[in-house]
Design a protein around this motif. Sequence first.
Motif, short mmCIF file in Angstrom:
data_model
loop_
_atom_site.label_atom_id
_atom_site.label_comp_id
_atom_site.label_asym_id
_atom_site.label_seq_id
_atom_site.Cartn_x
_atom_site.Cartn_y
_atom_site.Cartn_z
N MET A 84 31.78 39.60 41.08
CA MET A 84 32.58 39.17 42.22
C MET A 84 31.97 39.81 43.47
SD MET A 84 35.37 37.48 43.27
CE MET A 84 36.23 37.10 41.78
N ASN A 85 32.06 39.07 44.57
CA ASN A 85 31.64 39.58 45.87
C ASN A 85 32.61 39.02 46.90
OD1 ASN A 85 30.76 36.92 46.65
ND2 ASN A 85 28.85 37.29 45.56
N ALA A 134 32.86 35.16 46.99
CA ALA A 134 33.55 34.63 45.81
C ALA A 134 35.05 34.91 45.90
CB ALA A 134 32.96 35.22 44.54
N LEU A 135 35.40 36.08 46.42
CA LEU A 135 36.82 36.42 46.60
C LEU A 135 37.45 35.46 47.61
CD1 LEU A 135 39.19 38.37 45.97
CD2 LEU A 135 38.44 39.69 47.97
N LEU A 179 37.96 32.10 45.93
CA LEU A 179 39.07 32.16 44.98
C LEU A 179 40.41 32.13 45.72
CD1 LEU A 179 40.33 32.66 42.17
CD2 LEU A 179 39.89 35.10 42.52
N THR A 206 40.82 42.93 51.67
CA THR A 206 39.54 43.59 51.45
C THR A 206 38.96 44.03 52.79
OG1 THR A 206 37.37 43.47 50.39
CG2 THR A 206 38.13 41.48 51.52
N TRP A 209 33.38 46.43 43.16
CA TRP A 209 33.48 45.09 42.56
C TRP A 209 33.30 45.11 41.04
CZ3 TRP A 209 35.51 41.60 45.57
CH2 TRP A 209 35.26 41.60 46.94
N ASN A 210 32.37 45.93 40.55
CA ASN A 210 32.02 45.87 39.13
C ASN A 210 33.03 46.57 38.21
OD1 ASN A 210 31.43 48.51 39.80
ND2 ASN A 210 29.34 48.47 39.02
N GLU A 218 34.75 39.30 36.00
CA GLU A 218 35.08 38.08 36.76
C GLU A 218 36.43 37.53 36.32
OE1 GLU A 218 33.31 36.52 39.29
OE2 GLU A 218 31.91 38.20 39.25
N TRP A 241 39.22 39.69 37.75
CA TRP A 241 39.40 39.41 39.18
C TRP A 241 40.26 38.16 39.36
CZ3 TRP A 241 39.12 42.48 43.07
CH2 TRP A 241 38.21 43.54 43.09
N GLU A 242 39.89 37.10 38.67
CA GLU A 242 40.61 35.83 38.81
C GLU A 242 42.06 35.99 38.38
OE1 GLU A 242 40.29 31.17 37.45
OE2 GLU A 242 38.47 32.39 37.53
#
Length: 116
Positions: free
Chosen positions: A1-2, A5-6, A9, A38, A81-82, A86, A89-90
């Motif tokens: 995720m970055n 991408a956030l 989403l 963020t 992020w890591n 993924e 995160w979703e």
Amino acid sequence: MNIEALRELCLGLPGVTEDIKWGADLCFLVGEKMFCVTSIDPPHAVSFKVTDEQFDEMVVRQGIIPAPYMARNKWVNVQEWNILTEAEWETYVKQSYSLVKAKLPKKVQKEIDTIV
């Protein structure tokens, strides 16, 4: 995720808007209520709402802390992020959206539900 991408989403959810608050925080809102925040500048720590049970489980994980100013409302702050996959995160971002949306007035919820 970055961060891109956030954004994708969050903005893909019905009725979501984004706003810059406090000069350097990108906030995603549903019904004018924040559900994900963020930092614009690196490092991109991300805060969102979780359930009471998840809050207690998550804040013991390394790199996840109670969100400053929002911990009493069961928000967590993911500092890298890591730390989450993924799929996590979703799941968590969509759940935060749903938790916040559920607290909105019924009329506002219905308006959001009609957005395609």
